[in-house]
Scaffold this motif. Structure first.
Motif, PDB file in Angstrom:
ATOM      1  N   ALA A 208       0.953  -1.342  -0.034  1.00  0.00           N
ATOM      2  CA  ALA A 208      -0.029   0.004   0.020  1.00  0.00           C
ATOM      3  C   ALA A 208       0.764   1.249   0.225  1.00  0.00           C
ATOM      4  O   ALA A 208       1.917   1.285   0.842  1.00  0.00           O
ATOM      5  CB  ALA A 208      -0.780  -0.026   1.379  1.00  0.00           C
ATOM      6  N   TYR A 209       0.503   2.240  -0.829  1.00  0.00           N
ATOM      7  CA  TYR A 209       1.250   3.613  -0.805  1.00  0.00           C
ATOM      8  C   TYR A 209       1.102   4.246   0.531  1.00  0.00           C
ATOM      9  O   TYR A 209      -0.098   3.976   1.389  1.00  0.00           O
ATOM     10  CB  TYR A 209       0.908   4.411  -1.862  1.00  0.00           C
ATOM     11  N   GLU A 392      -3.346   1.523  -4.107  1.00  0.00           N
ATOM     12  CA  GLU A 392      -4.321   1.932  -3.064  1.00  0.00           C
ATOM     13  C   GLU A 392      -4.431   0.982  -1.956  1.00  0.00           C
ATOM     14  O   GLU A 392      -4.349  -0.242  -1.992  1.00  0.00           O
ATOM     15  CB  GLU A 392      -5.549   2.212  -3.785  1.00  0.00           C
ATOM     16  N   PRO A 393      -4.237   1.542  -0.553  1.00  0.00           N
ATOM     17  CA  PRO A 393      -4.504   0.738   0.381  1.00  0.00           C
ATOM     18  C   PRO A 393      -5.573  -0.193   0.478  1.00  0.00           C
ATOM     19  O   PRO A 393      -5.704  -1.515   0.886  1.00  0.00           O
ATOM     20  CB  PRO A 393      -4.655   1.618   1.652  1.00  0.00           C
ATOM     21  N   ASP A 394      -6.925   0.291  -0.030  1.00  0.00           N
ATOM     22  CA  ASP A 394      -8.117  -0.865  -0.285  1.00  0.00           C
ATOM     23  C   ASP A 394      -7.842  -1.769  -1.143  1.00  0.00           C
ATOM     24  O   ASP A 394      -8.306  -2.938  -0.808  1.00  0.00           O
ATOM     25  CB  ASP A 394      -9.275   0.059  -0.587  1.00  0.00           C
ATOM     26  N   ARG A 395      -7.206  -1.579  -2.269  1.00  0.00           N
ATOM     27  CA  ARG A 395      -7.020  -2.752  -3.171  1.00  0.00           C
ATOM     28  C   ARG A 395      -6.134  -3.535  -2.732  1.00  0.00           C
ATOM     29  O   ARG A 395      -6.385  -4.975  -3.136  1.00  0.00           O
ATOM     30  CB  ARG A 395      -6.402  -1.932  -4.334  1.00  0.00           C
ATOM     31  N   VAL A 396      -4.796  -3.398  -1.971  1.00  0.00           N
ATOM     32  CA  VAL A 396      -4.191  -4.235  -1.322  1.00  0.00           C
ATOM     33  C   VAL A 396      -4.612  -5.060  -0.418  1.00  0.00           C
ATOM     34  O   VAL A 396      -4.595  -6.136  -0.482  1.00  0.00           O
ATOM     35  CB  VAL A 396      -2.712  -3.330  -0.796  1.00  0.00           C
ATOM     36  N   ALA A 397      -5.626  -4.271   0.510  1.00  0.00           N
ATOM     37  CA  ALA A 397      -6.268  -5.136   1.612  1.00  0.00           C
ATOM     38  C   ALA A 397      -7.275  -6.240   0.878  1.00  0.00           C
ATOM     39  O   ALA A 397      -7.460  -7.380   1.438  1.00  0.00           O
ATOM     40  CB  ALA A 397      -7.245  -4.125   2.431  1.00  0.00           C
ATOM     41  N   ALA A 398      -7.954  -6.029  -0.005  1.00  0.00           N
ATOM     42  CA  ALA A 398      -8.703  -6.765  -0.785  1.00  0.00           C
ATOM     43  C   ALA A 398      -7.855  -8.195  -1.575  1.00  0.00           C
ATOM     44  O   ALA A 398      -8.543  -8.933  -1.551  1.00  0.00           O
ATOM     45  CB  ALA A 398      -9.745  -6.055  -1.786  1.00  0.00           C
ATOM     46  N   PRO A 405      -8.714  -9.269  -6.907  1.00  0.00           N
ATOM     47  CA  PRO A 405      -7.758  -9.837  -7.699  1.00  0.00           C
ATOM     48  C   PRO A 405      -6.326  -9.639  -7.265  1.00  0.00           C
ATOM     49  O   PRO A 405      -6.068  -8.676  -6.336  1.00  0.00           O
ATOM     50  CB  PRO A 405      -8.033  -9.031  -8.924  1.00  0.00           C
ATOM     51  N   PRO A 406      -5.500 -10.539  -7.493  1.00  0.00           N
ATOM     52  CA  PRO A 406      -4.009 -10.290  -7.219  1.00  0.00           C
ATOM     53  C   PRO A 406      -3.485  -9.131  -7.753  1.00  0.00           C
ATOM     54  O   PRO A 406      -3.797  -8.604  -8.746  1.00  0.00           O
ATOM     55  CB  PRO A 406      -3.470 -11.595  -7.906  1.00  0.00           C
ATOM     56  N   LEU A 407      -2.463  -8.457  -7.053  1.00  0.00           N
ATOM     57  CA  LEU A 407      -1.998  -7.304  -7.496  1.00  0.00           C
ATOM     58  C   LEU A 407      -0.531  -7.639  -8.110  1.00  0.00           C
ATOM     59  O   LEU A 407       0.142  -8.380  -8.009  1.00  0.00           O
ATOM     60  CB  LEU A 407      -1.605  -6.548  -6.421  1.00  0.00           C
ATOM     61  N   PRO A 408      -0.508  -7.008  -9.452  1.00  0.00           N
ATOM     62  CA  PRO A 408       0.688  -6.908 -10.286  1.00  0.00           C
ATOM     63  C   PRO A 408       2.068  -6.424  -9.525  1.00  0.00           C
ATOM     64  O   PRO A 408       1.924  -5.503  -8.981  1.00  0.00           O
ATOM     65  CB  PRO A 408       0.461  -6.138 -11.454  1.00  0.00           C
ATOM     66  N   GLY A 409       3.002  -7.382  -9.527  1.00  0.00           N
ATOM     67  CA  GLY A 409       4.192  -7.004  -8.788  1.00  0.00           C
ATOM     68  C   GLY A 409       5.125  -6.601  -9.840  1.00  0.00           C
ATOM     69  O   GLY A 409       5.002  -6.492 -11.042  1.00  0.00           O
TER      70      GLY A 409
END
Length: 446
Positions: A208-209, A392-398, A405-409
């Motif tokens: 999360a940023y 986005e913190p909400d996106r990371v938490a989800a 969905p998984p986050l691109p690394g």
């Protein structure tokens, strides 16, 4: 008796007058507010720089335009800039009175891959890499690092009344090939320029940023490059008995080498072998006469690394012997060692960054990726390497709780940091970390 007491009292009073006043602690809350206010006014320029670099990336040792952009930015801030250190690297020096020399590093290079983010500033540039034209992209986030690096330099110069000493900002080529740090050191980084008393670097990733993570001690992995050439005897795909199939050897090796990890290495110790490429053949009905296997080897401890290298070589030779083929050609290229963070440097920065970021500043597990920042550490620069988030913190938490969905690394073609809050975190954290190092040396001087 009073004749002895009076001189003693006078001596005590005199010592009190001559003793320096107690050194004030850093006012972290006030400094953070100052940094964030300065960032807001400077961000339009940093945003333009970031998006320009993102759209026009350059790969290892070809970062001429990128380096020139950063050189111009640093000269405008007031740094003395030396270009072409370690081929395409640069060193920027800013002197502000007597005091320690603190180094901050960024990387210049991008990756030989196609970006697929769909961003309006996405890269469509191409360069020649290993003899062929390829798309180039900043999918590892070095463009974020560069924008944060420039923003930190600007901020520190703007509050130069808060520190005394020398800033040594270096922009390093070829981090992705773990060759740039070594090239800069070989070109006199620590003989032509001051040897830093402390150093810092950061890396972004899919957290999360607004968050910062760090380690004391080992923070990244050793890395070795693996190249194996299996030699067979080519022929018709319908007459395999007349051939020695190198594709079969390569395929068997990819599977069998994992037993080195699962059965020969202590399962509680980190170590892995990843095969990223197999090159062989031209058509489905032709058995080629050779197959090339390319991979990477990662570890934390030297003894684990030695055990793995021996097992990898033995497995490759055994695979060839099973096929009655000649011994394979094996090259294990030593890459770079693990980054080891200095306890004293981290300890001082830890107090400051914890005060600034609160529960968004946390210890993380050691990173299994590699970093040639270790070359500076091993050359005698006590350092802290830390990480910042980009999404986005909400996106990371989800993503973490399974509701998103998984986050691109890093190294994903979809890797797309949110620029402003990510760069702000980088500038704020790095500026405070550097100030903590100046403050630590001032305390020792006292």
């Amino acid at each position: 008796m009073m004749r002895f007491v009076r001189p003693l009292l006078a001596s005590v009073a005199l010592c009190g007058l001559l003793s320096p006043p107690a050194r004030a602690e850093l006012d972290v809350a006030r400094l953070k507010q100052t940094i964030e206010t300065a960032f807001e006014s400077e961000y339009p320029k940093l945003d333009a720089l970031y998006k320009d670099i993102h759209a026009h990336p350059e790969i290892a040792f070809q970062e001429e335009k990128t380096a020139a952009k950063l050189a111009g930015e640093m000269r405008a801030i007031g740094f003395e800039v030396t270009e072409h250190v370690g081929k395409t690297g640069l060193v920027a020096i800013y002197r502000n009175g007597d005091g320690p020399t603190i180094m901050v590093r960024t990387e210049l290079d991008a990756l030989p891959m196609e970006e697929k983010t769909g961003l309006p500033y996405a890269s469509r540039d191409k360069q020649i890499w290993q003899g062929r034209e390829t798309f180039v992209a900043h999918s590892c986030g070095h463009d974020i690092h560069m924008a944060s690096w420039v923003g930190t330099a600007k901020t520190l110069v703007g509050i130069k009344d808060q520190w005394h000493g020398t800033l040594m900002f270096i922009a390093q080529p070829a981090e992705e090939e773990v060759a740039g740090a070594r090239a800069m050191i070989a070109d006199g980084l620590f003989t032509r320029f001051p040897k830093p008393d402390a150093g810092f670097a950061l890396h972004d990733g899919s957290g999360a940023y607004g968050s910062v993570t760090y380690r004391v001690g080992v923070g990244s992995s050793n890395v070795d490059g693996l190249f194996i050439r299996f030699v067979g005897r080519g022929g018709h795909g319908a007459i395999p008995q007349a051939t020695i199939d190198p594709v079969m050897m390569a395929s068997r090796f990819v599977v069998d080498v994992q037993s080195v990890i699962s059965r020969e290495k202590d399962p509680t110790e980190f170590g892995l072998v990843t095969i990223g490429a197999i090159h062989a053949g031209t058509a489905g009905n032709i058995i080629p006469d050779e197959a090339r296997v390319i991979g990477t080897i990662r570890s934390f401890k030297p003894q684990v690394r030695a055990r793995m290298l021996a097992g990898i070589e033995r497995t490759a030779k055994a695979v060839a012997a099973m096929a009655d083929a000649p011994a394979p050609e094996i090259h294990i290229d030593e890459g770079t060692k693990a980054v080891v963070n200095d306890a004293a440097v981290v300890g001082q920065a830890e107090r400051v960054l914890k005060a600034a970021f609160g529960d968004k500043f946390n210890v993380s597990p050691a990173n299994t990726t590699s970093e040639d920042y270790s070359e500076y550490v091993n050359a005698g620069v006590p350092s802290m390497f830390f990480n910042i988030g980009v999404y986005e913190p909400d996106r990371v938490a989800a993503a973490r709780n399974g509701s998103g969905p998984p986050l691109p690394g890093n190294h994903s073609p979809q890797f797309a940091p949110v620029p402003k809050p990510t760069i702000q975190t980088g500038v704020t954290a790095m500026t405070l970390a550097v100030l903590s190092a100046f403050d630590q040396r001032a305390a020792r001087g006292q």
